[in-house]
Design a protein around this motif. Structure first.
Motif, PDB file in Angstrom:
ATOM      1  N   HIS A  93       0.826  -1.210   0.000  1.00 53.93           N
ATOM      2  CA  HIS A  93       0.000   0.000   0.000  1.00 53.93           C
ATOM      3  C   HIS A  93       0.865   1.267   0.000  1.00 53.93           C
ATOM      4  N   HIS A  94       1.876   1.289   0.856  1.00 50.22           N
ATOM      5  CA  HIS A  94       2.719   2.483   0.926  1.00 50.22           C
ATOM      6  C   HIS A  94       3.571   2.653  -0.320  1.00 50.22           C
ATOM      7  N   SER A  95       4.011   1.552  -0.916  1.00 50.99           N
ATOM      8  CA  SER A  95       4.784   1.657  -2.159  1.00 50.99           C
ATOM      9  C   SER A  95       3.927   2.255  -3.259  1.00 50.99           C
ATOM     10  N   ALA A  96       2.649   1.843  -3.319  1.00 55.12           N
ATOM     11  CA  ALA A  96       1.747   2.379  -4.344  1.00 55.12           C
ATOM     12  C   ALA A  96       1.547   3.879  -4.126  1.00 55.12           C
ATOM     13  N   GLU A  97       1.416   4.292  -2.863  1.00 57.36           N
ATOM     14  CA  GLU A  97       1.239   5.726  -2.593  1.00 57.36           C
ATOM     15  C   GLU A  97       2.502   6.507  -2.962  1.00 57.36           C
ATOM     16  N   ASP A  98       3.653   6.018  -2.494  1.00 58.30           N
ATOM     17  CA  ASP A  98       4.916   6.721  -2.767  1.00 58.30           C
ATOM     18  C   ASP A  98       5.236   6.751  -4.262  1.00 58.30           C
ATOM     19  N   GLU A 123       6.415   9.674   7.331  1.00 62.68           N
ATOM     20  CA  GLU A 123       5.687   8.702   8.171  1.00 62.68           C
ATOM     21  C   GLU A 123       5.810   7.293   7.571  1.00 62.68           C
ATOM     22  N   HIS A 124       5.759   7.205   6.254  1.00 58.95           N
ATOM     23  CA  HIS A 124       5.946   5.895   5.603  1.00 58.95           C
ATOM     24  C   HIS A 124       7.308   5.302   5.968  1.00 58.95           C
ATOM     25  N   ASP A 125       8.342   6.147   5.994  1.00 54.42           N
ATOM     26  CA  ASP A 125       9.685   5.660   6.341  1.00 54.42           C
ATOM     27  C   ASP A 125       9.700   5.054   7.748  1.00 54.42           C
ATOM     28  N   SER A 166      -3.425   6.070  13.043  1.00 51.43           N
ATOM     29  CA  SER A 166      -3.248   7.513  13.102  1.00 51.43           C
ATOM     30  C   SER A 166      -2.833   8.058  11.727  1.00 51.43           C
ATOM     31  N   HIS A 167      -1.904   7.367  11.076  1.00 48.23           N
ATOM     32  CA  HIS A 167      -1.429   7.763   9.744  1.00 48.23           C
ATOM     33  C   HIS A 167      -2.573   7.749   8.723  1.00 48.23           C
ATOM     34  N   PHE A 168      -3.353   6.695   8.738  1.00 50.09           N
ATOM     35  CA  PHE A 168      -4.482   6.577   7.804  1.00 50.09           C
ATOM     36  C   PHE A 168      -5.442   7.757   7.960  1.00 50.09           C
ATOM     37  N   TYR A 170      -4.999  10.756   9.183  1.00 46.18           N
ATOM     38  CA  TYR A 170      -4.394  12.003   8.686  1.00 46.18           C
ATOM     39  C   TYR A 170      -4.406  12.032   7.159  1.00 46.18           C
ATOM     40  N   GLU A 171      -3.915  10.963   6.587  1.00 43.64           N
ATOM     41  CA  GLU A 171      -3.749  10.900   5.124  1.00 43.64           C
ATOM     42  C   GLU A 171      -5.093  11.023   4.395  1.00 43.64           C
ATOM     43  N   GLN A 172      -6.060  10.260   4.809  1.00 35.68           N
ATOM     44  CA  GLN A 172      -7.327  10.248   4.069  1.00 35.68           C
ATOM     45  C   GLN A 172      -8.103  11.553   4.240  1.00 35.68           C
TER      46      GLN A 172
HETATM   47 FE   LIG Z   1       0.154   6.359   3.613  1.00 36.05          FE
END
Ligand SMILES: [Fe+2]
Ligand SMILES: [Fe+2]
Length: 185
Positions: A93-98, A123-125, A166-168, A170-172
């Motif tokens: 999921h994070h690779s697709a976003e990045d 945050e992904h890192d 928490s990350h989700f 914020y991001e969405q």
């Molecule tokens: Fe993300």
């Protein structure tokens, strides 16, 4: 940035509103929240197995026996496998976003929105490091299922569970307009 920064919501930059964004853009952007909901379901399922293992350990404790039952062994392995699945699922999921989503937004973003994307990538890192740790914990748990290896994996999993939720959120929230407006999703 460290793990606990991901739990400090007030340190996160906010996306400036996009006045030209339409209701249809925002609807399109809500698809990210739906994708996140699938990940949350997977986290919930893993957590339920973790609680089952803990209950089994308590039972074993009250029986004052050191013998790990076959059932317990199976549940240690099940929890390990669910955590392993989590690692792959979230990495993907994070690779697709990045790799696919953020670059499209960045190409048109103003400085305010760029700051949000940069924060999300940081945050992904942090989450990636945690996933690497969990992946090692899982390998140890599957090689030697027991109370100690379980405790390690459990600790990392619980931390990931907290920071990812928490990350989700914020991001969405911050990207809802931009995802649709820039046709990034
Ligand atoms: Fe993300
Ligand atoms: Fe995401």
């Amino acid at each position: 940035m460290n793990v606990f920064d991901l739990l400090e919501d007030d340190t996160r930059p906010r996306a400036p509103p996009i006045p030209q964004a339409t209701a249809a853009d925002r609807m399109a952007g809500k698809r990210l929240a739906m994708i996140h909901a699938m990940h949350i379901d997977a986290l919930d399922e893993t957590k339920a197995m973790m609680l089952k293992v803990e209950a089994g350990e308590l039972d074993a404790g009250t029986l004052a026996t050191k013998i790990e039952t076959l059932d317990m062994m199976r549940n240690y392995v099940r929890f390990g496998n669910l955590c392993g699945r989590e690692c792959e699922f979230l990495n993907y999921h994070h690779s697709a976003e990045d790799g696919d989503i953020f670059p499209v937004i960045l190409a048109g973003a103003n400085d305010g929105l760029k700051a949000v994307i940069q924060r999300l990538m940081q945050e992904h890192d942090v989450i990636h490091e945690l996933l690497l740790t969990l992946s090692k914990n899982v390998a140890a748990l599957l090689a030697d299922p027991g109370a100690e290896t379980f405790a390690q994996a459990k600790e990392t999993f619980c931390l990931i569970d907290r920071v990812v939720r928490s990350h989700f959120g914020y991001e969405q929230t911050e990207l809802e307009e931009a995802l649709g407006f820039y046709r990034a999703l």
